[in-house]
Design a protein around this motif. Structure first.
Motif, PDB file in Angstrom:
ATOM      1  N   MET A  45       0.853  -1.225   0.241  1.00  9.18           N
ATOM      2  CA  MET A  45      -0.016   0.062   0.036  1.00  9.18           C
ATOM      3  C   MET A  45       0.844   1.364  -0.015  1.00  9.18           C
ATOM      4  O   MET A  45       1.859   1.297   0.578  1.00  9.18           O
ATOM      5  N   PHE A  63      -7.986  -6.902   6.667  1.00 13.37           N
ATOM      6  CA  PHE A  63      -7.247  -8.026   6.073  1.00 13.37           C
ATOM      7  C   PHE A  63      -7.277  -9.175   7.046  1.00 13.37           C
ATOM      8  O   PHE A  63      -7.358 -10.295   6.373  1.00 13.37           O
ATOM      9  N   MET A  98      -7.241 -10.917   0.394  1.00 13.48           N
ATOM     10  CA  MET A  98      -6.440  -9.741   0.288  1.00 13.48           C
ATOM     11  C   MET A  98      -7.437  -8.626  -0.839  1.00 13.48           C
ATOM     12  O   MET A  98      -7.711  -7.714  -0.436  1.00 13.48           O
ATOM     13  N   LEU A  99      -8.050  -9.439  -1.781  1.00 15.72           N
ATOM     14  CA  LEU A  99      -8.794  -8.588  -2.723  1.00 15.72           C
ATOM     15  C   LEU A  99     -10.061  -8.558  -2.384  1.00 15.72           C
ATOM     16  O   LEU A  99     -10.712  -7.332  -2.635  1.00 15.72           O
ATOM     17  N   GLU A 102      -9.422  -5.378   0.301  1.00 19.52           N
ATOM     18  CA  GLU A 102      -8.820  -4.260  -0.454  1.00 19.52           C
ATOM     19  C   GLU A 102      -9.448  -2.938  -0.556  1.00 19.52           C
ATOM     20  O   GLU A 102      -9.148  -1.948  -0.038  1.00 19.52           O
ATOM     21  N   ARG A 103     -10.818  -2.879  -1.160  1.00 19.62           N
ATOM     22  CA  ARG A 103     -11.589  -1.542  -1.066  1.00 19.62           C
ATOM     23  C   ARG A 103     -11.935  -1.101   0.317  1.00 19.62           C
ATOM     24  O   ARG A 103     -11.917   0.209   0.536  1.00 19.62           O
ATOM     25  N   LEU A 277      -3.147   0.215  -3.586  1.00 13.16           N
ATOM     26  CA  LEU A 277      -2.496  -1.154  -3.143  1.00 13.16           C
ATOM     27  C   LEU A 277      -2.238  -1.940  -4.349  1.00 13.16           C
ATOM     28  O   LEU A 277      -3.330  -2.225  -4.908  1.00 13.16           O
TER      29      LEU A 277
END
Length: 282
Positions: A45, A63, A98-99, A102-103, A277
């Motif tokens: 990040m 996360f 993680m994905l 992420e947002r 990120l």
């Protein structure tokens, strides 16, 4: 990174509610379809502009909620001023988790860092004057504790956290109560210790002080009038300039001698920081 703690704020509930809003009933259908369950991603990040950092421990919480074994390494600390291009955090964990997170993680850090950055700009603008920057209650519902945390990271002090921790008698209170003195008299009679009174005319100062005001909010007064008001108060109570304060006017306001300057735009109008990120195969 240590667990994020903040009086009156439940980080676990915040993270859970935010992820639930984003995932809905079906979850992250893109990651579930596209990313193998065992795949891992490492990422960094970073910030694309100069910022004051706020919210990194909460990003980790997003996360870690989805991958308890994730490795998160903070490279800077909340409250730190960093240049464009600075890496903020390294992350290594299950790619789907993680994905999916992420947002939510980025939204939080971008919003809080944006507030902290705007706050620091105002703090820097009044450096050396002795005036103290305050935030206000102009916050997004449900995010007040977080947003006021971000203003502290930017160098401001928190004003009232809510309606409960001090009386603030404003123009509408005065109008209904029948005058400044009448409104303050009632607050004193109610046993309230902190009584902040908004005045927008010089002739309101004496009756407010005589009735028992412990703090005067000098509303929308130009610098010359602020100096006059500060002289009349003569240190008997703190004075606070408020209303229409901008980054290009705050220095002149501070030089009037007021104790505090409150700025609603710190939380109401701060733009999100440009933070990204970027993932790469571990």
């Amino acid at each position: 990174m240590t667990r994020f703690t903040l009086d009156g704020f439940d980080p676990d509930a915040f993270v859970a509610a935010t992820l639930a809003e984003d995932c809905g009933q079906a979850g992250d259908i893109t990651s579930a379809a596209v990313i193998p369950a065992e795949a891992r991603f490492a990422g960094v990040m970073d910030t694309r502009e100069a910022i004051v950092v706020a919210g990194l421990p909460l990003a980790e919480a997003f996360f870690r909620t989805l991958d308890p074994e994730v490795r998160c390494t903070a490279l800077v600390a909340d409250g730190e001023k960093v240049r464009a291009g600075t890496p903020l955090m390294r992350i290594d964990g299950l790619a789907r988790a993680m994905l999916t997170a992420e947002r939510s993680a980025l939204n939080t850090v971008q919003h809080l860092s944006g507030i902290a950055t705007l706050t620091r700009a105002h703090v820097d603008a009044i450096a050396g004057t002795g005036a103290i920057l305050l935030d206000t209650r102009k916050t997004i519902p449900g995010l007040r504790r977080l947003e006021k945390y971000a203003t502290r990271m930017g160098g401001a002090q928190n004003h009232r956290m809510g309606l409960w921790d001090a009386a603030m008698i404003k123009d509408n209170h005065v109008a209904v109560a029948g005058g400044v003195a009448a409104a303050v008299d009632r607050a004193v009679a109610a046993g309230i210790a902190r009584i902040i009174v908004e005045v927008d005319r010089i002739d309101q100062i004496a009756p407010a002080l005589a009735a028992g005001a412990t703090h005067l909010l000098l509303d929308n007064m130009p610098p010359a009038m602020l100096r006059e008001a500060v002289g009349i108060v003569d240190g008997r109570v703190p004075t606070e300039a408020s209303g229409g304060v901008r980054l290009d006017t705050i220095r002149a306001i501070a030089e009037s001698g007021v104790t505090y300057i409150s700025v609603g735009r710190l939380t109401q109008s701060a733009p999100a920081a440009d933070i990204g990120l970027d993932f790469a195969l571990a």
